[in-house]
Enzyme design. Structure first.
Site, PDB file in Angstrom:
ATOM      1  N   ARG A 176       0.801  -1.185   0.156  1.00 60.22           N
ATOM      2  CA  ARG A 176      -0.065   0.023   0.002  1.00 60.22           C
ATOM      3  C   ARG A 176       0.862   1.380   0.084  1.00 60.22           C
ATOM      4  NH1 ARG A 176      -4.667  -0.173   4.391  1.00 60.22           N
ATOM      5  NH2 ARG A 176      -5.028   1.818   2.994  1.00 60.22           N
ATOM      6  N   CYS A 234      -1.352   5.837   9.154  1.00 59.54           N
ATOM      7  CA  CYS A 234      -1.529   4.741   8.669  1.00 59.54           C
ATOM      8  C   CYS A 234      -2.624   4.645   7.514  1.00 59.54           C
ATOM      9  CB  CYS A 234      -1.917   3.575   9.600  1.00 59.54           C
ATOM     10  SG  CYS A 234      -3.476   4.213  10.571  1.00 59.54           S
TER      11      CYS A 234
END
Length: 282
Positions: A176, A234
């Site tokens: 990611r 995050c």
């Protein structure tokens, strides 16, 4: 005092009748409601906490997927969990403390002086031979009063500027971070200048936090120093709290970016970096 507590130390607190409130924060992306697992077996006296509804507020996509709850909302929830002023609060989950750390950060930020994470999570409790109980616990409402702003945090603009004067850590998976795929948020990639430090690197194979020296070595290798600020983000601000906790164990004072990638990627005017390097390619 360490913000970690062992299973045996928690069992001793319970046996001694100390004022301790235990919160079960079972949550994960693929199964956000952990009530069924909680009812099937939890640490005695533990109260279930719904991360999506009680540890996050409501907002627009541009606020991120898990915006911080208002202090009024958090206070109502904390009293519903039975917390009184002066209580020790212990939080745990069943996934290496990734979700429990969100509760730790919010409650510490709100002024509760003694919030601890159960090291090793629920499996650490059972591995130590301690019992579970079934059903649900509905405590007598507490009287705790909360305030906001104890812990440092980053706005979106501050997160953008941080790499120029410190270290910004993206704690999502490498895939990611690089932008190979993005299964949840509108755009793939990372904040320009951010370094990748996946959250799983904070714990060992049993889900226990590495010792402070090992954590300090890990973060020092990423350029974290005592003399410059360090920020963490995050996907939506949940697991970033886990790395904020690990940085705290290592002796740093981390800044949490609550909106995280879910906020950043919903603002088309914000640049995106791709690839394995901090600057990447837009």
């Amino acid at each position: 005092m360490s913000p970690l507590i062992t299973a045996d130390a928690l069992a001793d607190l319970i046996a001694a009748g100390q004022p301790v409130r235990i919160l079960d924060v079972r949550w994960r992306l693929d199964r956000p409601d952990g009530r069924a697992e909680y009812r099937a077996g939890h640490i005695p006296t533990a109260v279930y906490v719904d991360l999506d509804r009680e540890l996050a507020g409501r907002g627009e996509p541009t606020d991120g997927r898990h915006p911080l709850p208002s202090i009024a909302e958090l206070g109502e929830a904390a009293r519903r969990w039975g917390i009184d002023d002066g209580d020790t609060v212990v939080v745990y989950d069943d996934l290496s403390s990734f979700a429990a750390a969100r509760a730790w950060w919010l409650l510490t930020d709100a002024g509760i002086a003694d919030v601890r994470i159960l090291d090793g999570a629920l499996s650490g409790w059972t591995a130590a031979g301690h019992p579970l109980e079934e059903g649900s616990v509905v405590p007598v409402p507490g009287t705790v009063t909360l305030r906001r702003g104890i812990l440092p945090r980053l706005t979106m603009a501050a997160a953008a500027a941080l790499p120029e004067r410190g270290v910004l850590l993206d704690v999502r998976s490498e895939e990611r971070y690089r932008g190979d795929s993005e299964p949840i948020d509108p755009r793939a990639g990372h904040i320009p200048g951010a370094l990748n430090a996946p959250t799983g690197g904070n714990v060992d194979a049993e889900g226990r936090f590495l010792d402070p020296a090992a954590l300090r070595e890990r973060f020092a290798a990423l350029g974290v120093t005592d003399g410059a600020p360090v920020g963490v983000y995050c996907g939506s601000g949940v697991t970033a709290a886990h790395t904020a906790f690990a940085l705290t164990l290592a002796g740093y004072q981390p800044h949490l970016y609550p909106g995280s990638w879910s906020q950043w990627s919903n603002h088309p005017d914000r640049p995106v970096a791709l690839g394995s390097q901090p600057g990447g390619r837009s």
